[in-house]
Design a protein around this motif. Structure first.
Motif, PDB file in Angstrom:
ATOM      1  N   LEU A   1       0.842  -1.188   0.000  1.00 40.37           N
ATOM      2  CA  LEU A   1       0.000   0.000   0.000  1.00 40.37           C
ATOM      3  C   LEU A   1       0.880   1.241   0.000  1.00 40.37           C
ATOM      4  CD1 LEU A   1      -2.723  -0.932   2.667  1.00 40.37           C
ATOM      5  CD2 LEU A   1      -2.779  -1.284   0.183  1.00 40.37           C
ATOM      6  N   ASP A   2       0.445   2.281  -0.699  1.00 42.33           N
ATOM      7  CA  ASP A   2       1.178   3.539  -0.650  1.00 42.33           C
ATOM      8  C   ASP A   2       1.197   4.054   0.787  1.00 42.33           C
ATOM      9  OD1 ASP A   2       1.618   3.404  -3.330  1.00 42.33           O
ATOM     10  OD2 ASP A   2       0.099   4.887  -3.890  1.00 42.33           O
ATOM     11  N   PRO A   3       2.288   4.710   1.203  1.00 45.81           N
ATOM     12  CA  PRO A   3       2.406   5.141   2.603  1.00 45.81           C
ATOM     13  C   PRO A   3       1.404   6.240   2.957  1.00 45.81           C
ATOM     14  CG  PRO A   3       4.221   6.001   1.294  1.00 45.81           C
ATOM     15  CD  PRO A   3       3.486   5.038   0.416  1.00 45.81           C
ATOM     16  N   GLY A   4       1.104   6.318   4.253  1.00 50.83           N
ATOM     17  CA  GLY A   4       0.237   7.366   4.763  1.00 50.83           C
ATOM     18  C   GLY A   4      -1.208   6.921   4.862  1.00 50.83           C
ATOM     19  N   PRO A   5      -1.981   7.596   5.716  1.00 53.31           N
ATOM     20  CA  PRO A   5      -3.395   7.255   5.871  1.00 53.31           C
ATOM     21  C   PRO A   5      -4.207   7.710   4.668  1.00 53.31           C
ATOM     22  CG  PRO A   5      -2.874   9.194   7.182  1.00 53.31           C
ATOM     23  CD  PRO A   5      -1.573   8.699   6.615  1.00 53.31           C
TER      24      PRO A   5
ATOM     25  N   GLY B   1     -12.006   8.585  -0.164  1.00 47.97           N
ATOM     26  CA  GLY B   1     -10.792   8.863  -0.912  1.00 47.97           C
ATOM     27  C   GLY B   1     -10.338   7.661  -1.723  1.00 47.97           C
ATOM     28  N   THR B   2      -9.074   7.668  -2.080  1.00 47.31           N
ATOM     29  CA  THR B   2      -8.519   6.640  -2.958  1.00 47.31           C
ATOM     30  C   THR B   2      -7.458   5.831  -2.234  1.00 47.31           C
ATOM     31  OG1 THR B   2      -8.918   8.007  -4.921  1.00 47.31           O
ATOM     32  CG2 THR B   2      -7.329   6.223  -5.134  1.00 47.31           C
ATOM     33  N   LEU B   3      -7.587   4.522  -2.309  1.00 45.48           N
ATOM     34  CA  LEU B   3      -6.575   3.597  -1.796  1.00 45.48           C
ATOM     35  C   LEU B   3      -5.724   3.148  -2.969  1.00 45.48           C
ATOM     36  CD1 LEU B   3      -5.461   1.754   0.507  1.00 45.48           C
ATOM     37  CD2 LEU B   3      -7.130   0.042  -0.247  1.00 45.48           C
ATOM     38  N   SER B   4      -4.429   3.385  -2.873  1.00 41.76           N
ATOM     39  CA  SER B   4      -3.551   3.046  -3.991  1.00 41.76           C
ATOM     40  C   SER B   4      -2.357   2.242  -3.505  1.00 41.76           C
ATOM     41  CB  SER B   4      -3.080   4.313  -4.716  1.00 41.76           C
ATOM     42  OG  SER B   4      -2.433   5.191  -3.808  1.00 41.76           O
TER      43      SER B   4
ATOM     44  N   VAL C   1      -9.871  -1.681  13.909  1.00 41.29           N
ATOM     45  CA  VAL C   1      -8.983  -2.543  13.124  1.00 41.29           C
ATOM     46  C   VAL C   1      -9.599  -2.804  11.749  1.00 41.29           C
ATOM     47  CG1 VAL C   1      -7.744  -4.730  13.040  1.00 41.29           C
ATOM     48  CG2 VAL C   1      -8.160  -3.618  15.244  1.00 41.29           C
ATOM     49  N   LEU C   2      -8.937  -2.283  10.719  1.00 47.17           N
ATOM     50  CA  LEU C   2      -9.323  -2.510   9.326  1.00 47.17           C
ATOM     51  C   LEU C   2      -8.171  -3.181   8.594  1.00 47.17           C
ATOM     52  CD1 LEU C   2     -10.903   0.962   8.373  1.00 47.17           C
ATOM     53  CD2 LEU C   2     -12.058  -1.033   9.354  1.00 47.17           C
ATOM     54  N   GLY C   3      -8.494  -3.906   7.537  1.00 48.49           N
ATOM     55  CA  GLY C   3      -7.447  -4.560   6.769  1.00 48.49           C
ATOM     56  C   GLY C   3      -7.788  -4.625   5.296  1.00 48.49           C
ATOM     57  N   VAL C   4      -6.743  -4.767   4.468  1.00 43.98           N
ATOM     58  CA  VAL C   4      -6.881  -4.979   3.030  1.00 43.98           C
ATOM     59  C   VAL C   4      -6.369  -6.379   2.726  1.00 43.98           C
ATOM     60  CG1 VAL C   4      -6.242  -4.186   0.723  1.00 43.98           C
ATOM     61  CG2 VAL C   4      -6.525  -2.527   2.583  1.00 43.98           C
TER      62      VAL C   4
ATOM     63  N   ASP D   1      -3.206  -6.586   5.036  1.00 43.68           N
ATOM     64  CA  ASP D   1      -2.392  -5.397   5.227  1.00 43.68           C
ATOM     65  C   ASP D   1      -3.210  -4.405   6.038  1.00 43.68           C
ATOM     66  OD1 ASP D   1      -0.565  -3.383   5.001  1.00 43.68           O
ATOM     67  OD2 ASP D   1      -0.316  -3.593   2.838  1.00 43.68           O
ATOM     68  N   PRO D   2      -2.729  -3.938   7.201  1.00 43.49           N
ATOM     69  CA  PRO D   2      -3.511  -2.995   8.004  1.00 43.49           C
ATOM     70  C   PRO D   2      -3.812  -1.720   7.214  1.00 43.49           C
ATOM     71  CG  PRO D   2      -1.672  -3.861   9.269  1.00 43.49           C
ATOM     72  CD  PRO D   2      -1.459  -4.305   7.857  1.00 43.49           C
ATOM     73  N   LEU D   3      -5.033  -1.219   7.362  1.00 43.43           N
ATOM     74  CA  LEU D   3      -5.481  -0.018   6.672  1.00 43.43           C
ATOM     75  C   LEU D   3      -5.671   1.104   7.685  1.00 43.43           C
ATOM     76  CD1 LEU D   3      -6.557   1.414   4.128  1.00 43.43           C
ATOM     77  CD2 LEU D   3      -8.814   0.460   4.655  1.00 43.43           C
ATOM     78  N   THR D   4      -5.025   2.240   7.440  1.00 43.75           N
ATOM     79  CA  THR D   4      -5.123   3.400   8.320  1.00 43.75           C
ATOM     80  C   THR D   4      -5.956   4.476   7.651  1.00 43.75           C
ATOM     81  OG1 THR D   4      -2.930   2.925   9.234  1.00 43.75           O
ATOM     82  CG2 THR D   4      -3.812   5.126   9.597  1.00 43.75           C
ATOM     83  N   VAL D   5      -6.985   4.961   8.367  1.00 45.88           N
ATOM     84  CA  VAL D   5      -7.909   5.943   7.812  1.00 45.88           C
ATOM     85  C   VAL D   5      -7.960   7.155   8.736  1.00 45.88           C
ATOM     86  CG1 VAL D   5     -10.267   6.373   7.039  1.00 45.88           C
ATOM     87  CG2 VAL D   5      -9.281   4.075   6.800  1.00 45.88           C
TER      88      VAL D   5
END
Length: 333
Positions: free
Chosen positions: A21-25, A30-33, A115-118, A134-138
């Motif tokens: 995953l691209d770095p940062g929340p 928005g867009t997850l890339s 707790v979110l994940g991809v 992969d943990p997802l930060t929002v």
């Protein structure tokens, strides 16, 4: 963070899949890339399908009490239909939209305990493999952050946050669960409410804010819950007097015992059926139990960290969540 997994169903020499995953929340709506990186094994394989699945750990009430489970709330196909040669390396970039109701997992860089994940799914040579998570930060939207900051300036503190399975009646809710952020009242409200539970329901043009107060009873009356809903646009968040606005919301919520919010929501009447959440909501929930409240005037609402304990608990929770999910995958296989 990168996760690598050998496609075990194909045996030794099968391809490996990394999801980066691209770095940062990211932001709700928005867009997850990022990219899916594949490395060929000892022979060529046909990559039939590459997919991403967004999952969350959600609490649910049932006859025997409360439990937790993993809920998938969005899916995207990001690639497939190509041949991966022996030891060949292929990178498949992706850019997918997040649901507007995606829960917020952090505030000012501090984890809220959500707790979110991809999860990446690959179909190779007829075998389907559900890869690691992969943990997802929002991070919050500007209007969401402004509301939380206003609560902090009014003296409210953070207690906990969790995801509840079910729906809030009369709202435009789309996901099968909703996020609850529990706030402790300042002294001048403490005699009226035990806590306020805050839920955000965002759409492209506006943010619906659902407030529920666990109200204290009087000498001759029992305590009860009161609920109000308010809608604010995303535009102009910086120019709004959020402190005054939120203070008005709280006053309406705690001072009018029989009053429930009647503001228009997404272009239709905001009636919500006696002001209760459907699907098991009611009363106070313990939540994941991480973080302590820090209400610091202009600094707004933030999550306090006691030594390294909070960070360790967050890691443990994510590890337990992913470990349990892998066990579920093994059972399915």
């Amino acid at each position: 963070m990168v996760f690598k997994r050998l496609l075990g169903s194909l045996g030794v020499g099968g391809p490996t899949v990394d999801t980066v995953l691209d770095p940062g929340p990211v932001l709700p709506g928005g867009t997850l890339s990022g990219r899916v990186e594949l490395v060929g094994g000892g022979a060529a394989f046909d990559i039939e399908h590459l997919g991403l699945e967004l999952v969350a750990r959600v609490e649910a009430e049932h006859e025997d009490g409360e439990g937790e489970g993993v809920v998938a709330f969005d899916r995207h196909t990001v690639g497939g239909g190509f041949r991966l040669g022996a030891e060949e390396r292929i990178s498949v970039p992706f850019s997918v939209p997040l649901p507007w109701e995606t829960p917020v997992t952090e505030l000012h860089g501090q984890a809220l305990g959500i707790v979110l994940g991809v999860r990446t799914e690959a179909a190779v040579a007829g075998a389907r493999d559900r890869g690691d998570l992969d943990p997802l930060t929002v991070a919050p939207l500007p209007a969401q952050e402004a509301v939380l900051e206003a609560f902090g300036r009014l003296g409210f503190g953070f207690r906990s946050a969790d995801l509840e399975y079910g729906r809030i009646g009369g709202t435009g809710q789309q996901l099968p669960f909703y996020q609850e952020i529990e706030l402790t009242p300042p002294p001048h409200y403490a005699h009226q409410v035990n806590e306020i539970e805050l839920t955000f329901l965002a759409v492209p043009g506006a943010l619906e804010v659902v407030l529920e107060a666990d109200k204290r009873g009087g000498l001759f009356s029992d305590g009860h819950d009161a609920l109000s809903r308010f809608t604010v646009p995303h535009d102009g968040a910086g120019a709004q007097d959020w402190t005054g606005l939120v203070d008005g919301w709280v006053r309406q919520l705690v001072e009018h015992r029989a009053s429930y919010g009647s503001h228009a929501v997404y272009g239709h009447d905001g009636h919500h059926g006696e002001g209760h959440h459907e699907g098991g909501h009611g009363g106070s929930h313990g939540g994941p139990g991480i973080g302590t409240a820090v209400a610091a005037g202009a600094a707004g609402l933030a999550v306090g960290v006691v030594g390294g304990m909070v960070a360790a608990e967050v890691v443990d929770e994510i590890g337990d969540f992913f470990e349990g999910d892998e066990e579920d995958d093994a059972g399915e296989e």
